[in-house]
Design a protein around this motif. Structure first.
Motif, PDB file in Angstrom:
ATOM      1  N   HIS A 117       0.729  -1.262  -0.019  1.00  0.00           N
ATOM      2  CA  HIS A 117       0.027  -0.024  -0.112  1.00  0.00           C
ATOM      3  C   HIS A 117       0.713   1.189  -0.253  1.00  0.00           C
ATOM      4  CE1 HIS A 117       1.017  -0.510   4.231  1.00  0.00           C
ATOM      5  NE2 HIS A 117       0.599   0.676   4.480  1.00  0.00           N
ATOM      6  N   LEU A 118       2.187   0.985   0.113  1.00  0.00           N
ATOM      7  CA  LEU A 118       3.079   2.323   0.168  1.00  0.00           C
ATOM      8  C   LEU A 118       3.790   2.440  -1.220  1.00  0.00           C
ATOM      9  CD1 LEU A 118       4.643   1.341   3.765  1.00  0.00           C
ATOM     10  CD2 LEU A 118       2.814   3.131   3.090  1.00  0.00           C
ATOM     11  N   LEU A 119       3.519   1.701  -1.996  1.00  0.00           N
ATOM     12  CA  LEU A 119       4.197   1.759  -3.328  1.00  0.00           C
ATOM     13  C   LEU A 119       3.700   2.908  -4.277  1.00  0.00           C
ATOM     14  CD1 LEU A 119       4.242  -2.162  -4.373  1.00  0.00           C
ATOM     15  CD2 LEU A 119       6.370  -0.739  -4.041  1.00  0.00           C
ATOM     16  N   GLN A 120       4.757   3.608  -4.638  1.00  0.00           N
ATOM     17  CA  GLN A 120       4.916   4.453  -5.914  1.00  0.00           C
ATOM     18  C   GLN A 120       5.747   4.337  -6.773  1.00  0.00           C
ATOM     19  OE1 GLN A 120       5.590   7.788  -2.597  1.00  0.00           O
ATOM     20  NE2 GLN A 120       4.347   8.735  -3.878  1.00  0.00           N
ATOM     21  N   PHE A 121       5.147   3.560  -7.896  1.00  0.00           N
ATOM     22  CA  PHE A 121       6.065   3.110  -8.867  1.00  0.00           C
ATOM     23  C   PHE A 121       6.422   4.326  -9.820  1.00  0.00           C
ATOM     24  CE2 PHE A 121       4.665  -1.327  -8.176  1.00  0.00           C
ATOM     25  CZ  PHE A 121       5.999  -1.756  -7.627  1.00  0.00           C
ATOM     26  N   ASP A 122       7.613   4.385 -10.603  1.00  0.00           N
ATOM     27  CA  ASP A 122       7.917   5.190 -11.623  1.00  0.00           C
ATOM     28  C   ASP A 122       8.178   6.575 -10.956  1.00  0.00           C
ATOM     29  OD1 ASP A 122       8.011   3.340 -13.460  1.00  0.00           O
ATOM     30  OD2 ASP A 122       6.139   3.249 -13.692  1.00  0.00           O
ATOM     31  N   THR A 123       8.454   6.764  -9.717  1.00  0.00           N
ATOM     32  CA  THR A 123       8.627   8.047  -9.197  1.00  0.00           C
ATOM     33  C   THR A 123      10.182   8.096  -8.460  1.00  0.00           C
ATOM     34  OG1 THR A 123       6.221   8.006  -8.341  1.00  0.00           O
ATOM     35  CG2 THR A 123       7.680   9.503  -7.228  1.00  0.00           C
ATOM     36  N   PRO A 124      10.679   9.280  -8.966  1.00  0.00           N
ATOM     37  CA  PRO A 124      12.093   9.293  -8.608  1.00  0.00           C
ATOM     38  C   PRO A 124      12.500   9.461  -7.059  1.00  0.00           C
ATOM     39  CG  PRO A 124      11.508  11.217  -9.530  1.00  0.00           C
ATOM     40  CD  PRO A 124      10.433  10.185  -9.600  1.00  0.00           C
ATOM     41  N   LEU A 125      13.214   9.263  -6.471  1.00  0.00           N
ATOM     42  CA  LEU A 125      13.441   9.242  -5.101  1.00  0.00           C
ATOM     43  C   LEU A 125      13.293  10.298  -4.428  1.00  0.00           C
ATOM     44  CD1 LEU A 125      14.481   7.877  -2.250  1.00  0.00           C
ATOM     45  CD2 LEU A 125      16.755   8.825  -3.109  1.00  0.00           C
ATOM     46  N   TRP A 126      13.497  11.603  -5.042  1.00  0.00           N
ATOM     47  CA  TRP A 126      13.360  13.053  -4.610  1.00  0.00           C
ATOM     48  C   TRP A 126      12.001  13.462  -4.656  1.00  0.00           C
ATOM     49  CZ3 TRP A 126      16.324  11.471  -8.704  1.00  0.00           C
ATOM     50  CH2 TRP A 126      15.655  12.022  -9.988  1.00  0.00           C
ATOM     51  N   GLU A 127      11.042  12.557  -5.153  1.00  0.00           N
ATOM     52  CA  GLU A 127       9.635  12.761  -5.325  1.00  0.00           C
ATOM     53  C   GLU A 127       8.772  11.889  -4.361  1.00  0.00           C
ATOM     54  OE1 GLU A 127       8.177  13.237  -9.179  1.00  0.00           O
ATOM     55  OE2 GLU A 127       9.859  15.042  -9.694  1.00  0.00           O
ATOM     56  N   LEU A 128       9.544  10.883  -3.887  1.00  0.00           N
ATOM     57  CA  LEU A 128       8.618   9.808  -2.967  1.00  0.00           C
ATOM     58  C   LEU A 128       8.277  10.294  -1.757  1.00  0.00           C
ATOM     59  CD1 LEU A 128      10.884   6.499  -3.156  1.00  0.00           C
ATOM     60  CD2 LEU A 128       8.786   6.847  -4.330  1.00  0.00           C
ATOM     61  N   ASP A 129       7.277   9.638  -1.209  1.00  0.00           N
ATOM     62  CA  ASP A 129       7.039   9.803   0.079  1.00  0.00           C
ATOM     63  C   ASP A 129       8.034   9.500   0.900  1.00  0.00           C
ATOM     64  OD1 ASP A 129       5.365  10.363   2.495  1.00  0.00           O
ATOM     65  OD2 ASP A 129       4.555   8.362   2.558  1.00  0.00           O
ATOM     66  N   LEU A 130       8.808  10.190   1.579  1.00  0.00           N
ATOM     67  CA  LEU A 130      10.089   9.428   2.380  1.00  0.00           C
ATOM     68  C   LEU A 130       9.717   8.773   3.387  1.00  0.00           C
ATOM     69  CD1 LEU A 130      13.247   9.173   2.411  1.00  0.00           C
ATOM     70  CD2 LEU A 130      13.165  11.375   3.947  1.00  0.00           C
ATOM     71  N   ALA A 131       8.612   8.811   4.287  1.00  0.00           N
ATOM     72  CA  ALA A 131       8.151   8.422   5.373  1.00  0.00           C
ATOM     73  C   ALA A 131       7.419   6.843   4.688  1.00  0.00           C
ATOM     74  CB  ALA A 131       6.967   8.986   6.041  1.00  0.00           C
ATOM     75  N   GLY A 132       6.779   6.905   3.840  1.00  0.00           N
ATOM     76  CA  GLY A 132       6.694   5.638   2.998  1.00  0.00           C
ATOM     77  C   GLY A 132       7.598   4.571   2.720  1.00  0.00           C
TER      78      GLY A 132
END
Length: 313
Positions: A117-132
């Motif tokens: 449920h925390l996955l954000q595919f095709d999203t670069p690290l600097w745009e990821l939800d860091l906590a997730g």
């Protein structure tokens, strides 16, 4: 070793043996617990979702009590123990209970995850939800380390123990970037865990492997496609690669068969898949097929070889 016609490990072949499946609420974890039970083992099943408490995954219909009942119905002894494997004290208490009640541990399966449920595919690290992203690493890596740290002394008390670190993707497949850096790290780490721990436990006569199912028809995946186990092929129109999908029973049978093989040490330190082991040992999925999901992905999807998903069943 002998197998029944449906390819499961021989009934009673794990009688007197004790297993811990960490993360056995649903999916592959539940199936592995059930198949170990079918082979006669006492199986401790752990997780965070019980009939009185729902974890962050949010699937109240799948509980450790339900898994334990399935283990017992299959012929084993299922024992449900609520446990958050991120809390070392809870894991230490769990292992102490197993030691107190059984005096041994023969099979440890690290199957804790719960991060989809925390996955954000095709999203670069600097745009990821860091906590997730960091939560995924804790769920997929830290839980395995904590559990192995506390359980290995009991597993190594007698030679012949088996430790299985579950992951998503073979070591070969995971050379391809998995589309989310934290997910990629979490699913590559078990391969290195198996490699490193195999060296550490070698003097004690134990076997350590990493293991992945193929394209898994878990409860969550079936819900995602809006199908059931009975009509799962209807989802192929949405996702053609789903034609190679396997039920959780296949990886469950992989673990149970590996646990009954007296020569399993030949695999220690290696990355394995359910489809690969099905070919080696001759067991099948619940429908009698023998899907090789990662063989298909490595050959056809990534390798450019001519072939259809059905050719890998």
């Amino acid at each position: 070793m002998t197998t029944e016609r449906n390819g499961t490990a021989g009934a009673g072949s794990l009688a007197g043996r004790v297993a811990l499946v960490a993360g056995a609420t649903r999916g592959a974890g539940r199936a592995m617990a059930v198949e170990l039970g079918r082979a006669g083992a006492v199986v401790y099943v752990t997780g965070r979702t019980t009939r009185d408490h729902v974890s962050e995954v949010g699937r109240p219909g799948e509980t450790i009590e339900g898994t334990a009942e399935r283990v017992t119905a299959a012929g084993g002894t299922g024992i449900a123990v609520p446990c958050d494997h991120l809390v070392p004290e809870q894991v230490a208490d769990l292992v102490a209970r197993i030691d107190r009640e059984q005096g041994r541990l023969d099979v440890l399966v690290n199957s804790v995850w719960g991060g989809d449920h925390l996955l954000q595919f095709d999203t670069p690290l600097w745009e990821l939800d860091l906590a997730g992203g960091l939560r995924m690493l804790r769920l997929g890596v830290e839980t395995h380390l904590i559990t192995s740290h506390h359980a290995l002394p009991l597993l190594l008390r007698a030679p012949g123990g088996l430790l299985v670190d579950m992951t998503d993707g073979t070591a070969a497949f995971n050379r391809t970037y998995r589309g989310n850096l934290c997910f990629d790290l979490a699913k590559n780490a078990p391969h290195r865990m198996a490699f490193g721990l195999a060296a550490e436990v070698e003097p004690y006569g134990a076997t350590v492997v990493s293991l992945t199912p193929g394209f898994l028809r878990s409860e969550e995946m079936l819900d995602h496609f809006g199908v059931t186990e009975e009509n799962w092929r209807d989802a192929i129109t949405q996702e053609p690669h789903f034609a190679v999908a396997e039920s959780p029973a296949l990886v469950g049978r992989a673990v149970a068969t590996l646990a009954t093989d007296p020569d399993r040490a030949r695999f220690t330190g290696r990355s394995l898949s359910s489809g690969q082991l099905a070919k080696i040992y001759g067991f099948t999925d619940a429908d009698g097929s023998r899907p090789d999901g990662f063989g298909y992905f490595e050959d056809v999807v990534l390798g450019g070889k001519e072939g259809r998903a059905e050719d890998y069943r």
